[in-house]
Design an enzyme around this catalytic site. Sequence first.
Site, PDB file in Angstrom:
ATOM      1  N   ASP A   1       6.905   4.662  -4.077  1.00 41.67           N
ATOM      2  CA  ASP A   1       7.109   4.677  -3.278  1.00 41.67           C
ATOM      3  C   ASP A   1       8.541   4.766  -1.988  1.00 41.67           C
ATOM      4  O   ASP A   1       8.422   5.280  -1.279  1.00 41.67           O
ATOM      5  CB  ASP A   1       6.472   3.629  -2.292  1.00 41.67           C
ATOM      6  CG  ASP A   1       4.673   3.596  -3.240  1.00 41.67           C
ATOM      7  OD1 ASP A   1       4.430   4.776  -2.780  1.00 41.67           O
ATOM      8  OD2 ASP A   1       3.935   2.830  -3.329  1.00 41.67           O
TER       9      ASP A   1
ATOM     10  N   TYR B   1      -7.649  -4.174  -8.869  1.00 40.26           N
ATOM     11  CA  TYR B   1      -7.725  -4.308  -6.924  1.00 40.26           C
ATOM     12  C   TYR B   1      -9.504  -4.585  -6.784  1.00 40.26           C
ATOM     13  O   TYR B   1      -9.900  -4.564  -8.083  1.00 40.26           O
ATOM     14  CB  TYR B   1      -7.975  -2.036  -6.813  1.00 40.26           C
ATOM     15  CG  TYR B   1      -7.319  -1.490  -7.349  1.00 40.26           C
ATOM     16  CD1 TYR B   1      -5.735  -1.547  -6.503  1.00 40.26           C
ATOM     17  CD2 TYR B   1      -7.265  -0.407  -7.835  1.00 40.26           C
ATOM     18  CE1 TYR B   1      -5.089  -0.808  -6.279  1.00 40.26           C
ATOM     19  CE2 TYR B   1      -6.270   0.505  -7.821  1.00 40.26           C
ATOM     20  CZ  TYR B   1      -5.266   0.754  -7.362  1.00 40.26           C
ATOM     21  OH  TYR B   1      -4.781   1.540  -7.620  1.00 40.26           O
TER      22      TYR B   1
ATOM     23  N   GLY C   1       0.943  -1.096  -0.241  1.00 40.71           N
ATOM     24  CA  GLY C   1       0.015  -0.159  -0.336  1.00 40.71           C
ATOM     25  C   GLY C   1       1.053   1.141   0.027  1.00 40.71           C
ATOM     26  O   GLY C   1       1.646   1.113   0.843  1.00 40.71           O
ATOM     27  N   SER C   2       0.663   2.406  -1.239  1.00 38.48           N
ATOM     28  CA  SER C   2       1.715   3.128  -1.204  1.00 38.48           C
ATOM     29  C   SER C   2       2.665   4.055  -0.040  1.00 38.48           C
ATOM     30  O   SER C   2       3.413   3.959   0.564  1.00 38.48           O
ATOM     31  CB  SER C   2       1.158   3.870  -2.199  1.00 38.48           C
ATOM     32  OG  SER C   2       1.758   5.460  -2.262  1.00 38.48           O
TER      33      SER C   2
ATOM     34  N   ALA D   1       8.189   1.671  -6.725  1.00 37.04           N
ATOM     35  CA  ALA D   1       9.057   2.127  -6.350  1.00 37.04           C
ATOM     36  C   ALA D   1       9.003   3.431  -6.134  1.00 37.04           C
ATOM     37  O   ALA D   1       9.807   4.072  -5.508  1.00 37.04           O
ATOM     38  CB  ALA D   1       9.947   2.308  -8.114  1.00 37.04           C
TER      39      ALA D   1
ATOM     40  N   ARG E   1     -11.212  -3.264  -4.078  1.00 42.00           N
ATOM     41  CA  ARG E   1     -10.753  -2.766  -2.569  1.00 42.00           C
ATOM     42  C   ARG E   1     -12.089  -1.902  -1.736  1.00 42.00           C
ATOM     43  O   ARG E   1     -12.210  -1.225  -1.138  1.00 42.00           O
ATOM     44  CB  ARG E   1     -10.223  -2.012  -2.969  1.00 42.00           C
ATOM     45  CG  ARG E   1      -9.927  -0.430  -3.475  1.00 42.00           C
ATOM     46  CD  ARG E   1      -8.745   0.144  -4.116  1.00 42.00           C
ATOM     47  NE  ARG E   1      -8.083   1.005  -3.002  1.00 42.00           N
ATOM     48  CZ  ARG E   1      -6.847   1.284  -3.118  1.00 42.00           C
ATOM     49  NH1 ARG E   1      -6.502   0.877  -4.446  1.00 42.00           N
ATOM     50  NH2 ARG E   1      -6.321   1.714  -2.683  1.00 42.00           N
TER      51      ARG E   1
HETATM   52  O1  CKP Z   1       4.135   4.560  -6.404  1.00 42.25           O
HETATM   53  P1  CKP Z   1       4.021   3.360  -6.425  1.00 42.25           P
HETATM   54  O2  CKP Z   1       3.851   1.747  -7.495  1.00 42.25           O
HETATM   55  O3  CKP Z   1       4.683   3.124  -6.018  1.00 42.25           O
HETATM   56  O4  CKP Z   1       2.532   2.387  -5.834  1.00 42.25           O
HETATM   57  C1  CKP Z   1       2.363   1.247  -5.174  1.00 42.25           C
HETATM   58  C2  CKP Z   1       1.602   1.053  -4.773  1.00 42.25           C
HETATM   59  O5  CKP Z   1      -1.062   1.449  -3.003  1.00 42.25           O
HETATM   60  C3  CKP Z   1       0.950  -0.329  -4.592  1.00 42.25           C
HETATM   61  O6  CKP Z   1       1.566  -1.184  -3.649  1.00 42.25           O
HETATM   62  C4  CKP Z   1      -0.522  -0.627  -4.891  1.00 42.25           C
HETATM   63  O7  CKP Z   1      -1.170  -1.113  -3.442  1.00 42.25           O
HETATM   64  C5  CKP Z   1      -0.861   1.120  -4.089  1.00 42.25           C
HETATM   65  O8  CKP Z   1       0.382   1.984  -4.738  1.00 42.25           O
HETATM   66  C6  CKP Z   1      -2.752   1.885  -4.765  1.00 42.25           C
HETATM   67  O9  CKP Z   1      -2.790   1.517  -4.028  1.00 42.25           O
HETATM   68  O10 CKP Z   1      -2.844   1.257  -5.791  1.00 42.25           O
HETATM   69 MG    MG Z   2       3.876   7.324  -6.708  1.00 41.82          MG
END
Ligand code: CKP
Ligand code: MG
Length: 316
Positions: free
Chosen positions: A261, A106, A34-35, A259, A108
């Site tokens: 994050d 998702y 999760g980001s 990446a 969610r």
């Molecule tokens: O921007 P990023 O690719 O670093 O983020 C990825 C995350 O939370 C991923 O783990 C996913 O769970 C999320 O972003 C989302 O809710 O899209």
């Molecule tokens: Mg991001």
Amino acid sequence: MKRALGMGEIMIQMNPTEKGALRFQTLFERHVAGSEANTIIQMQRLGIECSFLTSVGSDEFGKVILSTLRSEGVNTEGVIEDEKNPTAVYFVQRSYPVPEKTMVFYYRKGSAASNYGPQYLKDSYFDGIDLFLVSGITPALSDSCRDAAIKAIDMAKKHGALVAFDTNIRINLLKTKENALKTLEPFIRKADILFTGAGDLSMLFDGDLEKSKESMKKMADVAKLIVFKKGSGGVEAFTGGKRYSMPSYKVPVIDELGAGDACDGAFLASYLSGKSIEESLKYANVAGAITVSLKGDIEPLPDWKAIETFLNVHEA
Ligand code: CKP
Ligand code: MG
């Protein structure tokens, strides 16, 4: 020791063992991601004392998420266990249809985390924190999450903490560009440190680069520091009227998810620890490079020793 607090949804990530279209995948690895939690765990691994605010379902997946946070040393006092709503799950599709690009699907809607709200915020969570972190995903989840995120930012500011915000536009949650701008603008305005990228900026400002530049300048008047992530093109920072630029490291891409994050977390941990902007950008690039070269968002996040080992090889 510096302290940070994050807020956002943490989900179960199902990542296939093989690349390709999901309909042909039969074997999956279970990860937690999760980001904002990815960013917070990156900061914790780099020596920042972190805590986290969210809801998880009172179910098996919620337990996995709690034990992941706890095993990393993140304080979970502010994590609610929701009896009514489930922990969310999402599926990853790697290298299809675009090689080296990751897509997510998702499950969610109505999750425990999307039912999080301002009623759960306690003043004590903000005592002594140096930084509060949230991203554009959280206000996109629900009205109650948006209200919680805004209230948390105001509480953090009252406690003298910096606010970091990553635009992290998820168009499948925000639906339209107009709604993205309407939802995220109050957060962009309140951020002290703003993380964003070309994709998000073109979404917010309709793909007009000149308009984006103008708007970036306006944002820079608001945010003390803007970190502009360019993926394989490296990272830039704008602060105090100066621009800093750092190229990325060339590594094989296995799963680019998380990446951004990792990059945020390594930058923030370095910056909070008093490192220069250049050094902070360099460590952000290292964390991003290590994360794209492995599956899972949390597992690859480096500690200082891993960063040093990486740099010994890549800068030899
Ligand atoms: O921007 P990023 O690719 O670093 O983020 C990825 C995350 O939370 C991923 O783990 C996913 O769970 C999320 O972003 C989302 O809710 O899209
Ligand atoms: Mg991001």
